[in-house]
Write a protein that holds these residues in place. Structure first.
Motif, PDB file in Angstrom:
ATOM      1  N   PRO A 103     -19.101 161.412   0.908  1.00  0.00           N
ATOM      2  CA  PRO A 103     -18.701 161.626  -0.485  1.00  0.00           C
ATOM      3  C   PRO A 103     -19.819 161.184  -1.431  1.00  0.00           C
ATOM      4  O   PRO A 103     -20.443 160.137  -1.224  1.00  0.00           O
ATOM      5  CB  PRO A 103     -17.466 160.739  -0.649  1.00  0.00           C
ATOM      6  N   HIS A 104     -20.052 162.000  -2.444  1.00  0.00           N
ATOM      7  CA  HIS A 104     -21.068 161.668  -3.443  1.00  0.00           C
ATOM      8  C   HIS A 104     -20.721 162.339  -4.760  1.00  0.00           C
ATOM      9  O   HIS A 104     -19.907 163.267  -4.803  1.00  0.00           O
ATOM     10  CB  HIS A 104     -22.474 162.074  -2.967  1.00  0.00           C
ATOM     11  N   ALA A 105     -21.318 161.835  -5.829  1.00  0.00           N
ATOM     12  CA  ALA A 105     -21.119 162.370  -7.174  1.00  0.00           C
ATOM     13  C   ALA A 105     -22.342 161.968  -7.973  1.00  0.00           C
ATOM     14  O   ALA A 105     -23.110 161.103  -7.565  1.00  0.00           O
ATOM     15  CB  ALA A 105     -19.861 161.786  -7.807  1.00  0.00           C
ATOM     16  N   PHE A 106     -22.530 162.609  -9.135  1.00  0.00           N
ATOM     17  CA  PHE A 106     -23.687 162.248  -9.952  1.00  0.00           C
ATOM     18  C   PHE A 106     -23.453 162.612 -11.403  1.00  0.00           C
ATOM     19  O   PHE A 106     -22.647 163.474 -11.733  1.00  0.00           O
ATOM     20  CB  PHE A 106     -24.972 162.910  -9.436  1.00  0.00           C
ATOM     21  N   ALA A 107     -24.190 161.897 -12.258  1.00  0.00           N
ATOM     22  CA  ALA A 107     -24.140 162.097 -13.709  1.00  0.00           C
ATOM     23  C   ALA A 107     -25.419 161.507 -14.285  1.00  0.00           C
ATOM     24  O   ALA A 107     -26.081 160.692 -13.638  1.00  0.00           O
ATOM     25  CB  ALA A 107     -22.927 161.387 -14.303  1.00  0.00           C
ATOM     26  N   ALA A 108     -25.757 161.907 -15.502  1.00  0.00           N
ATOM     27  CA  ALA A 108     -26.862 161.236 -16.187  1.00  0.00           C
ATOM     28  C   ALA A 108     -26.495 159.756 -16.273  1.00  0.00           C
ATOM     29  O   ALA A 108     -25.343 159.398 -16.529  1.00  0.00           O
ATOM     30  CB  ALA A 108     -27.065 161.825 -17.580  1.00  0.00           C
ATOM     31  N   ALA A 109     -27.453 158.884 -15.999  1.00  0.00           N
ATOM     32  CA  ALA A 109     -27.185 157.443 -16.070  1.00  0.00           C
ATOM     33  C   ALA A 109     -26.821 157.071 -17.507  1.00  0.00           C
ATOM     34  O   ALA A 109     -27.253 157.740 -18.459  1.00  0.00           O
ATOM     35  CB  ALA A 109     -28.412 156.664 -15.603  1.00  0.00           C
ATOM     36  N   LEU A 167     -17.601 155.889 -14.275  1.00  0.00           N
ATOM     37  CA  LEU A 167     -17.636 156.787 -15.435  1.00  0.00           C
ATOM     38  C   LEU A 167     -16.949 156.147 -16.628  1.00  0.00           C
ATOM     39  O   LEU A 167     -17.437 156.276 -17.767  1.00  0.00           O
ATOM     40  CB  LEU A 167     -17.007 158.135 -15.099  1.00  0.00           C
ATOM     41  N   GLU A 168     -15.830 155.488 -16.405  1.00  0.00           N
ATOM     42  CA  GLU A 168     -15.120 154.815 -17.502  1.00  0.00           C
ATOM     43  C   GLU A 168     -15.977 153.699 -18.099  1.00  0.00           C
ATOM     44  O   GLU A 168     -16.017 153.540 -19.319  1.00  0.00           O
ATOM     45  CB  GLU A 168     -13.783 154.246 -16.998  1.00  0.00           C
ATOM     46  N   LYS A 169     -16.659 152.971 -17.245  1.00  0.00           N
ATOM     47  CA  LYS A 169     -17.513 151.877 -17.707  1.00  0.00           C
ATOM     48  C   LYS A 169     -18.679 152.393 -18.543  1.00  0.00           C
ATOM     49  O   LYS A 169     -19.088 151.770 -19.520  1.00  0.00           O
ATOM     50  CB  LYS A 169     -18.049 151.096 -16.496  1.00  0.00           C
ATOM     51  N   SER A 170     -19.226 153.543 -18.175  1.00  0.00           N
ATOM     52  CA  SER A 170     -20.393 154.072 -18.897  1.00  0.00           C
ATOM     53  C   SER A 170     -20.017 154.894 -20.123  1.00  0.00           C
ATOM     54  O   SER A 170     -20.878 155.272 -20.892  1.00  0.00           O
ATOM     55  CB  SER A 170     -21.267 154.899 -17.951  1.00  0.00           C
ATOM     56  N   ALA A 171     -18.718 155.145 -20.325  1.00  0.00           N
ATOM     57  CA  ALA A 171     -18.277 155.951 -21.482  1.00  0.00           C
ATOM     58  C   ALA A 171     -18.304 155.156 -22.772  1.00  0.00           C
ATOM     59  O   ALA A 171     -18.341 153.991 -22.857  1.00  0.00           O
ATOM     60  CB  ALA A 171     -16.873 156.488 -21.245  1.00  0.00           C
TER      61      ALA A 171
END
Length: 171
Positions: A103-109, A167-171
């Motif tokens: 399992p993997h996922a990605f987003a702009a840091a 994702l919630e932490k980086s929002a």
């Protein structure tokens, strides 16, 4: 008289995509430039594309591939990735290979943009998946089409509490 063998590589096995001529798929937060996908993916091959992510762009939710290894090379910026249950930040020049069934996922840091080269081996009609994904992100296609084609595109979504929390932490 003996017959000479031609040992020069044949151009039919080379694949050249000029930057200016590459097909692009865009959505509100990223641009994907389709670089290479040989016509004959049955013999293995590869698929390659380059994505530029705007600040705050989410690239892909948690998923895995059953056949493909996915390779990431960060050209510039920073990419936040999930690999298994671990979150990492890839920076300019970093390389990551994710094997099948991981399992993997990605987003702009957080706070960054990213320019990333992706390569999948073995190849399959991944360009059709990217085109569909782009249409879904622009509201021109229904997201259920992606789920309906999970086997065809070897893209299987999974729930990841670790990724959701990141994702919630980086929002």
């Amino acid at each position: 008289m003996s017959e000479q063998k031609n040992t020069t590589p044949t151009p039919s096995h080379a694949l050249l995509t000029r930057h200016a001529e590459a097909e692009t798929c865009a959505d509100p937060s990223s641009v994907m430039r389709l670089l290479g996908e040989p016509d004959d993916t049955a013999a293995g091959g590869f698929t390659s594309y380059r994505s530029t992510f705007a600040q705050g762009a989410v690239g892909a939710p948690a998923h895995f591939h059953t056949k493909a290894t996915e390779l990431f090379f960060v050209i510039s910026g920073s990419l936040q990735v999930l690999v298994g249950e671990e979150i990492a930040i890839l920076n300019e020049g970093d390389f990551l290979a994710v094997p099948p069934h991981t399992p993997h996922a990605f987003a702009a840091a957080p706070g960054a943009t990213a320019d990333v080269l992706f390569v999948f081996t073995s190849g399959m009609d991944r360009f059709d998946y990217l085109r569909l994904l782009s249409r879904v992100m622009r509201g021109e296609a229904d997201a259920k089409e992606i789920a309906e084609n999970a086997e065809r595109f070897d893209n299987h979504y999974v729930d990841s509490p670790v990724w959701r929390a990141a994702l919630e932490k980086s929002a």
